[in-house]
Design an enzyme around this catalytic site. Structure first.
Site, PDB file in Angstrom:
ATOM      1  N   GLU A   1       0.809  -1.229   0.000  1.00 54.57           N
ATOM      2  CA  GLU A   1       0.000   0.000   0.000  1.00 54.57           C
ATOM      3  C   GLU A   1       0.837   1.272   0.000  1.00 54.57           C
ATOM      4  O   GLU A   1       0.749   2.092   0.908  1.00 54.57           O
ATOM      5  CB  GLU A   1      -0.965  -0.008   1.180  1.00 54.57           C
ATOM      6  CG  GLU A   1      -2.019  -1.086   1.075  1.00 54.57           C
ATOM      7  CD  GLU A   1      -3.076  -1.009   2.167  1.00 54.57           C
ATOM      8  OE1 GLU A   1      -2.818  -0.384   3.204  1.00 54.57           O
ATOM      9  OE2 GLU A   1      -4.157  -1.571   1.966  1.00 54.57           O
TER      10      GLU A   1
ATOM     11  N   GLU B   1      -6.331  -7.937  -0.643  1.00 48.04           N
ATOM     12  CA  GLU B   1      -6.732  -7.982   0.760  1.00 48.04           C
ATOM     13  C   GLU B   1      -8.211  -7.672   0.879  1.00 48.04           C
ATOM     14  O   GLU B   1      -8.734  -6.788   0.189  1.00 48.04           O
ATOM     15  CB  GLU B   1      -6.011  -6.911   1.584  1.00 48.04           C
ATOM     16  CG  GLU B   1      -4.584  -7.170   1.883  1.00 48.04           C
ATOM     17  CD  GLU B   1      -3.987  -6.027   2.721  1.00 48.04           C
ATOM     18  OE1 GLU B   1      -4.729  -5.344   3.454  1.00 48.04           O
ATOM     19  OE2 GLU B   1      -2.779  -5.815   2.606  1.00 48.04           O
TER      20      GLU B   1
END
Ligand code: GAL
Length: 676
Positions: free
Chosen positions: A156, A310
């Site tokens: 991320e 995710e």
């Protein structure tokens, strides 16, 4: 045309999650349990080593990979895929102390303390060198390992650094882009408040008065992220040229232009943690926003599948109240992603840790270490479903409708001042347009304005604020050739540096093309409404629509009014117009409409174009329907049962039974049909 790519689409859906065996090395019995439980769960794909740098390099330059060797071997024996991470998402504590310059400097100019993760400087040569070294070690060691199927670069990526090195890089980037300060001063409208620069080093990115600067700072930040990704990938792409590289995105994000970052990854992967509470009155809105994001990300690389890297099998620990996922919700959420082109859905996290701030985050295996839990069983059931759904792998999604979503437009609109552009206003607005198609199961492609849209039947450009080079010309050519182009208020306002286009809006020749001059824009308190009334005999059959608090006040210059405002000093002036040009139509929607108004607007257009719907039948508006090849995926985003009427002949793929004429979906229920 979506084709299998790398591990995606290659025979099975990817299902698994982030796995951190490095946190359990002192209790290997749990690692043994992991492998047993993985088998029981039917999961097959695991992201390993995301934050594991200290486990590889406890002492500078001394590397240990023994534990990972063992895990990789066991993964291969089990036939699991490993998505191996580079560990730059969290730097070792020793490194952050020894080399303070790798830590970020914040907006106030302060070097950040040694923070746990996601706060490294993008430019620091020391950090870049350290990352290069560890990535080279990993690639060299596992280049021939059968379990290695994809690189998960860092985690991320996000954030900004204001250290001297990053600022110097910013100044260099500006110089490369603008050539001379004179040019930059002109394009940024530097005379305003005496902001004419005489040295590149004077350009401080914290200057919030210059909207051109702010837009460029966003662009630069995304350039830095993409550049860092490419830096990380150098040894991986050299040593393991056949292993795709990805980095996990974070859904919709104000500052991150994922369309730019998508250009440097091989596979688009995303993390999502939606608020799918089935008693939430805004549940459909949340579902629409997730579908919107999925379609946007699917279109980054239309020729390849994407994956959900995710998601949470249960409640996320950082969202309060921390509500458990109600029965049905998890499968609906995962099938929704599949319906929008994903070929893998994974979790954060496989096993809940015993310590630190995410220990109560939803996980496939919780602290009971049991496979008897509700969450584990839900995940295992999903694996079984995926086995029945492999026919979906590699199937296409066809869209005749496109929506333009463009980060440059969003930033230009956001930073210009005086516009109805609070955080996420741009997204909310666009998603309302998208929703009217979502409700009907009409697939929509979403992309920025540079993309070729000539093959679509309908193109919608809400708030096409910035007209980049060639876009106005492509709109004209598209309409002349027979396309329907819908553009809203706040479109065609600025050039690429966010300077207003002169000569009356919309600029760039679109004023003439749409046959209308938008002279002013009235921005009222949210909650203000004005009826927008269809002109008698208008070609879309529009009646009375609900206009909200943003109203473009315009004059006809050749366009035909479809609806006019019925109140205020602009009563009777055009709120929605159409200009017939060549074989097509240029429609201007000056009023911000609510969802019901947008339904009324698009209903007749959809009917006239005969746009294909996912389902041969009818479903309530709470039910999402997506079509992939001959498959139709349905998810009921409601706490009420939904009755779906099937006109076509279908087989229920999950039960192998003919679906009949009616299908009842439980609250948060889902189903997959295939044409019989
Ligand atoms: C994600 C992150 C994971 C984990 C998760 C918790 O944003 O990538 O490492 O922290 O959030 O929801």
């Amino acid at each position: 045309m979506s084709k299998p790519y790398g591990i995606l689409g290659a025979g099975r859906f990817l299902h698994g999650g982030d796995y951190n065996p490095d946190q359990w090395l002192k209790t290997p019995e749990y690692i043994d349990d992991d492998f047993r439980l993985m088998r029981e769960s039917g999961c097959n794909t695991f992201s390993i080593g995301i934050f594991a740098w200290t486990s590889y390099e406890k002492k500078e330059g001394v590397f240990t990979f023994d534990w990972l060797d063992r895990i990789m071997d066991r993964m291969a024996e089990e036939g699991h895929n490993v998505i191996l991470a580079t560990p730059s998402g969290a730097k070792p504590s020793w490194m952050a102390h020894k080399y303070p310059e790798i830590r970020r400097v914040d907006r106030l100019g302060l070097r950040e303390p040694v923070m746990p993760r996601h706060n490294h400087c993008w430019t620091s040569p020391v950090f870049r060198e350290k990352v290069h070294t560890i990535n080279t070690e990993l690639a060299t060691r596992y280049k021939d390992h059968p379990a290695l199927k994809m690189w998960h670069i860092s985690n991320e990526y996000s954030g900004e650094c204001y250290c001297d090195l990053c600022l110097a890089r910013w100044h260099q980037w500006l110089e490369e882009k603008y050539g001379s300060l004179d040019n930059l001063n002109d394009l940024w409208w530097g005379g305003f408040w005496s902001e004419t620069f005489t040295d590149w080093r004077e350009i401080d990115p914290r200057n919030t008065a210059m909207d051109s600067l702010e837009v460029d700072w966003h662009r630069f930040t995304n350039f830095q992220l993409a550049d860092f990704f490419q830096w990380e990938a150098i040894p991986l792409r050299k040593i393991t040229p056949n292993i795709p590289c990805t980095t996990n995105f974070m859904g919709a994000n104000e500052g991150l232009d994922y369309s730019t970052i998508a250009e440097v990854v091989d596979i688009v992967t995303d993390d999502q943690y939606p608020c799918f509470y089935i008693d939430d009155p805004d549940l459909v809105k949340s579902a629409v926003s997730v579908s919107f994001k999925d379609d946007l990300f699917r279109c980054f690389k239309p020729d390849r599948p994407w994956m959900l890297m995710e998601s949470c099998p249960d409640a996320t620990q950082w969202r309060l109240p921390k509500r458990l996922k109600r029965p049905g919700v998890h499968h609906a959420e995962m099938l929704q992603a599949i319906g929008h082109g994903a070929e893998g859905t994974c979790y954060f996290q496989w096993r809940a840790g015993r310590g630190s701030c995410e220990k109560f985050h939803g996980a496939v295996v919780d602290h009971s270490n049991s496979s008897e839990t509700r969450v584990f069983q839900t995940v295992a059931d999903l694996s079984k479903k995926y086995e029945k759904l492999t026919g979906i792998l590699g199937t296409d999604i066809k869209s005749d409708v496109a929506i333009i979503y463009d980060w440059d437009c969003k930033w230009g609109f956001r930073h210009s001042g005086g516009m109805p552009s609070d955080n996420y206003a741009y997204d909310r607005n666009i998603q309302d347009h998208y929703r009217t198609f979502w409700e009907q199961g009409i697939s929509v492609d979403i992309f920025r304005s540079e993309r070729d849209f000539s093959g679509y039947k309908l193109v919608i450009a809400p708030i096409l604020w910035m007209l980049k080079e060639g876009v106005a010309e492509r709109i004209k050519a598209y309409v002349e050739a027979g396309g329907i182009f819908v553009m809203t208020y706040c479109s065609g306002v600025a050039d690429e540096t966010n300077r207003v286009l002169m000569g009356g809006l919309p600029g760039g020749g679109l004023r003439e093309f749409f046959g209308l001059w938008n002279e002013e824009i009235d921005v009222l308190d949210p909650g203000s409404t004005v009826p927008v009334v269809g002109v008698a005999g208008n070609e879309l059959g529009l009646g009375t629509l609900n206009g909200l608090h943003v109203r473009a006040v315009s004059h006809l210059e050749g366009a035909t009014p479809l609806a006019t405002y019925s109140g205020d000093f602009y009563a009777g002036s055009p709120a929605i117009t159409v200009n017939h040009v060549g074989k097509g139509k240029a429609i201007y929607v000056g009023a911000l409409l609510d969802v019901a108004g947008l339904r009324d607007l698009y209903g007749p257009i959809v009917a006239s174009l005969g746009l294909e719907k996912a389902l041969d039948g009818t479903a309530p508006k709470t039910v999402a329907t997506q079509k992939r090849g001959d498959y139709v995926l349905l998810e009921n985003f409601s706490n009420e049962p939904a009755t779906v009427i099937l006109t076509g002949k279908y087989v229920n793929v999950l039960t192998d039974e003919p679906a009949g004429a009616e299908l009842v979906l439980e609250p948060a229920g889902s189903a997959v049909l295939v044409a019989a």
